[in-house]
Design a protein around this motif. Structure first.
Motif, mmCIF file in Angstrom:
data_model
loop_
_atom_site.group_PDB
_atom_site.id
_atom_site.type_symbol
_atom_site.label_atom_id
_atom_site.label_comp_id
_atom_site.label_asym_id
_atom_site.label_seq_id
_atom_site.Cartn_x
_atom_site.Cartn_y
_atom_site.Cartn_z
ATOM 1 N N ILE A 448 -43.301 20.487 34.192
ATOM 2 C CA ILE A 448 -42.413 21.191 33.355
ATOM 3 C C ILE A 448 -41.509 22.608 33.287
ATOM 4 O O ILE A 448 -41.762 23.156 34.098
ATOM 5 C CB ILE A 448 -42.858 21.811 31.873
ATOM 6 N N ARG A 451 -38.913 28.456 32.580
ATOM 7 C CA ARG A 451 -37.994 29.155 31.941
ATOM 8 C C ARG A 451 -38.210 30.922 31.325
ATOM 9 O O ARG A 451 -39.499 30.778 30.572
ATOM 10 C CB ARG A 451 -37.042 28.533 30.878
ATOM 11 N N PHE A 455 -36.481 27.087 25.421
ATOM 12 C CA PHE A 455 -35.122 25.602 25.482
ATOM 13 C C PHE A 455 -36.192 24.754 24.750
ATOM 14 O O PHE A 455 -36.983 24.910 23.616
ATOM 15 C CB PHE A 455 -35.011 25.510 27.112
ATOM 16 N N VAL A 456 -35.173 23.655 24.412
ATOM 17 C CA VAL A 456 -35.391 22.632 24.169
ATOM 18 C C VAL A 456 -35.619 21.734 24.903
ATOM 19 O O VAL A 456 -34.544 21.266 25.616
ATOM 20 C CB VAL A 456 -34.411 21.929 22.782
ATOM 21 N N LEU A 457 -37.457 21.019 25.157
ATOM 22 C CA LEU A 457 -37.322 20.009 26.388
ATOM 23 C C LEU A 457 -36.591 18.493 26.181
ATOM 24 O O LEU A 457 -37.009 18.117 24.821
ATOM 25 C CB LEU A 457 -38.680 20.265 26.661
ATOM 26 N N THR A 467 -46.602 17.397 28.423
ATOM 27 C CA THR A 467 -47.163 18.338 27.540
ATOM 28 C C THR A 467 -47.636 19.349 27.156
ATOM 29 O O THR A 467 -48.043 20.339 26.214
ATOM 30 C CB THR A 467 -47.740 16.046 26.048
ATOM 31 N N LEU A 470 -47.004 22.825 28.045
ATOM 32 C CA LEU A 470 -46.237 23.709 26.911
ATOM 33 C C LEU A 470 -46.609 24.346 26.906
ATOM 34 O O LEU A 470 -45.432 25.209 25.971
ATOM 35 C CB LEU A 470 -45.138 22.467 25.926
ATOM 36 N N SER A 473 -45.233 27.904 26.789
ATOM 37 C CA SER A 473 -43.977 28.401 28.197
ATOM 38 C C SER A 473 -43.214 28.214 26.833
ATOM 39 O O SER A 473 -43.297 28.671 25.315
ATOM 40 C CB SER A 473 -43.617 26.458 28.085
ATOM 41 N N ARG A 474 -41.973 28.516 27.650
ATOM 42 C CA ARG A 474 -40.993 29.005 26.096
ATOM 43 C C ARG A 474 -40.019 28.042 25.769
ATOM 44 O O ARG A 474 -39.031 28.066 24.385
ATOM 45 C CB ARG A 474 -39.718 29.844 26.486
ATOM 46 N N CYS A 475 -41.080 26.516 25.606
ATOM 47 C CA CYS A 475 -40.437 25.716 24.866
ATOM 48 C C CYS A 475 -40.161 26.081 23.099
ATOM 49 O O CYS A 475 -41.629 26.273 23.268
ATOM 50 C CB CYS A 475 -41.068 23.696 25.556
ATOM 51 N N LEU A 478 -39.408 19.545 20.821
ATOM 52 C CA LEU A 478 -39.315 18.021 22.279
ATOM 53 C C LEU A 478 -38.887 17.077 21.071
ATOM 54 O O LEU A 478 -38.567 17.244 20.410
ATOM 55 C CB LEU A 478 -40.230 18.138 21.669
ATOM 56 N N LEU A 498 -44.917 22.293 18.024
ATOM 57 C CA LEU A 498 -43.496 22.405 18.635
ATOM 58 C C LEU A 498 -43.057 20.829 17.592
ATOM 59 O O LEU A 498 -43.505 20.058 17.447
ATOM 60 C CB LEU A 498 -43.848 21.837 20.335
#
Ligand code: PEP
Ligand code: MG
Length: 850
Positions: A448, A451, A455-457, A467, A470, A473-475, A478, A498
């Protein structure tokens, strides 16, 4: 002296079994250790589970003074933890995992070890510990116990020699033919049993007449045999222990691996993994087979892409693509014969390094993420994969990286060819391949991207390790081109809360940085959406929950969590949930082909009740059927499973299954201090509700309720309140049945919408009936976790909302600024609308005015 380690899910069970065993010997417990439970929760209550590190620690502790260690385990994942512990331990004494009954085996092992038995003898005593009981009960004598030699310590990498090199003993190969007799064939559980039964001998399996072959020690290879009920297999064993291993394996096959030997329903075109039947991938909306990646076509602004929503909620942000995977190593490189040995050795080293890193990440993760990283770690150390790669270097002169690439490719195509769930595991193999190749070539690990902003992964597919990474993370959402509802992407996305949409054809063509709105409920990805939609999706995305749902005028709205097992319950408690509003008990038994015993159920339920001491836990009885079939509860193929014998209807055929569950719940409730309430799914009539409530009370459960999931139940709400204590609105099914739209079809997402006026009006009827009867009306469908809909549901008469833990903060935030009067106004506006869009807009406008 031989040491004994007892591995149990329950600290109490472990200690009690040890206490019992020590009654039999003099001289204390110096040679016995218990590794039990998974620590304690925030309130100090024990958490059920097993911990491989603790098992490894116990083995190492005993190894200092013992010549060998025997490990006994209670159930399922205890075996996995013990196997993992063999790799994590630092000691080198022989260790044996015993497939012995936990309590009787522990007693026998302790007695034998105290008497100075060798590891073989102690293991034999433990394994034969049931024979006395069987004899007393007049049951057939237990099979002759076979002495299996001690397994030498095998640090990661040392078991990676090619199978031929590991053949031991007299070198004579013995063969035996067996037939796969269990209905679901060789899926994960039988494969693990085969691997375990072959321990100590070099055994290979071959599908007859001329099918694929696998070493019994390789779980992955066994799965790729694709052996189904009726498949003939040749077992071939070399070495002195070959006969004994063949006996054990033949017995396993004959017994159907403990899963029965009934004929599979020929009309049901199903395959399975982990004991869970899944549909053939004939419906692209349901299962997305792993297909070659199509050329990337740029997606223009404003385009709406559709796929399969597998994790609820909405998230909006700029797109980030998964870092490209490692480049394919050139095939032309040829390693000189003199350098091949060193080149081949680098494979085991790289695999061990990758496995260690994945193990560390697994140890640092929680719940599903931890389990999946742990499985990825095992894949990285898969002896078949490494042996195949080593062979390619030694025999063909391939570079180490190329050899790993090709060896993994062979495994991957085996899985893809099987289709369905097996194909979804191909991503796991690719991930491990890339990691080992990156390690060998000194490249950055794929994974990953980091960032600073949300964000959208977007990816073709995500590996389990990606996965799982994640978490933290800033995700915010998905999107993948491949993957199905049972893929790890889906599982982890749900557990992380998510929003996720999978099976989105062309998603990788969305330009990097383009803003997208991902709607995991409806399976929709909007590119460059309107500002207002983005605000609605993101404004409360990260809201924290302070543990209390309350309106601006002080009216309490308890915010509860939906859970599927103990790990979820711990997450929910950590997230501040005020209780559990829906415990989907069927999630505990999805991999079972036989009904869980009352004792197994009690253990599973206590794991959920324990983190909620003193708080409400609403337990739903098994909602088997439709999209969640349980082989032991829904044996028949139905043309229309959503309208068939699912949920409470199973009790028509098998009342004992329901009564056993209620008994287990009563026992679990007595053993814990949570306030247990029980409800039935899929109720349509007052008679069903009355019968259920009677059974609950007969089992000693004081509060009985039902889910309102059928239009019939909603229309009869007033009458239903006369026979049950509470109801909970299952808006997912209520929408499905009201709109006659399969909730699994993302294509019909617009119909499967709780904002549909017909659905809202039914909810309103239930709310009004609850208010008139003075009884609680919960909402536990996905609608309960939608911050825009939550005020409307409260205005319609809902008294509590239950949702995935991650939604608690957003819903609390949405409610905190509104009074009960505001909620009623929003509900009134929504009820007056004639379309779903109008209802949404009218309610939003009413709330904006508040
Ligand atoms: C529902 O139908 O809304 C519900 C909560 O039950 P499930 O999603 O498990 O069918
Ligand atoms: Mg339902």
């Amino acid at each position: 002296m031989i040491g004994v380690v007892a591995v149990s899910h329950s600290a109490r069970l472990g200690e009690a079994a040890l206490e019992l065993a020590l009654q039999m010997v003099r001289g204390g417990a110096g040679f016995v250790r218990v590794a039990a439970g998974a620590g304690t929760d925030a309130d100090g209550a024990p958490v059920l589970g097993t911990d491989a590190m603790a098992v490894a620690g116990a083995i190492d502790e005993l190894a200092a003074d013992c010549d060998g260690v025997l490990v006994l385990m209670d159930l399922g994942s205890a075996v996995l933890s013990a196997e993992l512990a063999l790799e994590l331990r630092s000691s080198t004494v022989p260790v044996r995992l015993a497939a012995a009954p936990f309590v009787e085996g522990l007693l026998a092992a302790v007695v034998s070890a105290a008497a100075g038995g060798t590891l073989d003898v102690v293991a034999e005593e433990a394994s034969g510990a049931l024979s006395a009981k069987a004899e007393q009960l007049g049951e057939p004598a237990a099979p002759a116990v076979t002495v299996v030699p001690a397994v030498p310590a095998t640090p990661v990498g040392s078991a990676l020699a090619p199978p031929a090199a590991s053949a031991a003993g007299d070198g004579t190969a013995r063969t035996r033919h067996v037939t796969v007799r269990n209905p679901l064939g060789i899926h994960a559980r039988p494969a693990a049993l085969i691997a375990e039964a072959a321990t100590g001998a070099d055994v290979r399996l071959r599908v007859l007449p001329d099918g694929p072959e696998a070493a019994a020690a390789s779980l992955m290879r066994l799965l790729t045999l694709g052996a189904r009920q009726g498949t003939e297999i040749e077992l071939r064993a070399a070495g002195a222990e070959g006969d004994a291993a063949l006996d054990r394996l033949a017995a396993l096959f004959d017994d159907g691996f403990g899963e029965g030997t009934d004929a599979a329903d020929p009309s049901a075109s199903q395959e399975s993994v982990g004991g869970v039947p899944v549909e053939e991938a004939t419906d692209p909306a349901r299962t997305v087979p792993a297909v070659p990646v199509a050329p990337i076509v740029p997606v223009a602004s404003g385009v709406v892409l559709r796929g399969r929503g597998v994790s609820a909620g909405r998230g909006a942000a700029g797109v980030v693509h998964l870092a490209p995977s490692v480049p394919e190593p050139p095939a032309e490189v040829s390693i000189a014969p003199a350098a091949r040995d060193a080149e081949a050795k680098s494979i085991a080293r790289a695999a061990a390094a990758v496995a260690t890193r994945l193990g560390e990440r697994s140890a640092a993760a929680t719940g599903e993420a931890a389990a999946i990283l742990s499985a990825a770690r095992l894949l990285a150390a898969d002896p078949e994969l490494i042996a195949d790669a080593v062979r390619r270097v030694e025999d063909d002169g391939a570079s180490a990286a190329r050899a790993v690439w090709d060896a993994a490719g062979a495994q991957e195509s085996g899985l893809s060819a099987l289709g369905g769930r097996m194909a979804e595991r191909a991503a796991d193999v690719r991930d491990v391949r890339d990691r080992i190749v990156a390690e060998l070539l000194g490249l950055d690990m794929p994974g990953i991207p980091e960032r600073e902003s949300p964000f959208v992964l977007v990816a073709v597919d995500l590996s389990p390790a990606d996965t799982a990474a994640l978490e933290g993370s800033r995700c915010v959402a998905l999107v993948t081109e491949q993957g199905g509802p049972t893929s790890h992407t889906a599982i982890i996305a749900r557990s992380l809360g998510l929003p996720a949409v999978v099976g989105v054809v062309g998603a990788t063509g969305i330009p990097d940085g383009m803003t997208v709105l991902v709607d995991g409920d409806r399976g929709v990805v909007e590119t460059d959406p309107a500002e207002a939609s983005i605000r609605a999706a993101t404004v409360t995305a990260d809201a924290a929950f302070d543990g209390r749902g309350i309106l601006a005028d002080g009216v309490a709205v308890p915010l509860l969590a939906n859970v599927g097992g103990a790990a979820d319950a711990v997450t929910a408690a950590d997230a501040g949930a005020e209780g559990i509003g829906l415990f989907r008990t069927e999630f505990c038994f999805l991999d079972r082909t036989d009904a869980p015993t009352v004792e197994e159920q009690v253990a599973a339920y206590r794991g959920v009740l324990a983190p909620f001491a003193g708080r409400k836990v609403v337990v739903r009885t098994l909602d088997a059927g439709s999209d969640k079939p349980l082989p032991f509860a829904n044996p028949d193929h139905e043309q229309n499973p959503a309208l068939g014998v699912r949920g409470l209807r199973i009790a028509r055929r098998d009342p004992a299954l329901l009564d056993d569950q209620l008994r287990a719940l009563a026992l679990a409730a007595r053993a814990e201090s949570a306030q247990v309430e029980v409800m039935a799914p899929m109720v349509a009539t007052v008679e069903e509700a009355r019968d259920f409530a009677d059974r609950c009370r007969a089992a000693g459960l004081a509060r009985a309720g039902i889910m309102i999931e059928t239009p019939s139940a909603a229309l009869l709400a007033a009458e239903l309140f006369e026979v049950v204590d509470f109801v909970s609105l299952g808006t997912n099914d209520l929408a499905q049945y009201t709109m006659a739209a399969d909730r699994m079809l993302s294509e019909l997402g617009d119909l499967n919408d709780p904002w549909q006026p017909a659905v809202l009006r039914l909810i309103g009827m239930v709310g009004a009936a609850g208010t008139a009867a003075g009884r609680p009306v919960g909402v536990c469908g996905e609608a309960g976790g939608d911050p825009a809909l939550a005020p409307v549901l409260i205005g319609l008469g809902a008294t509590s909302l239950s949702m995935t833990s991650r939604s608690l903060g957003r819903v609390a935030t949405a409610l905190a600024g509104l009074t009960a009067q505001d909620c009623r106004r929003a509900a009134g506006a929504a009820l007056a609308a004639s379309t779903a869009d109008e209802a949404r807009a009218a309610a939003t406008a009413a709330i904006d005015r508040a």
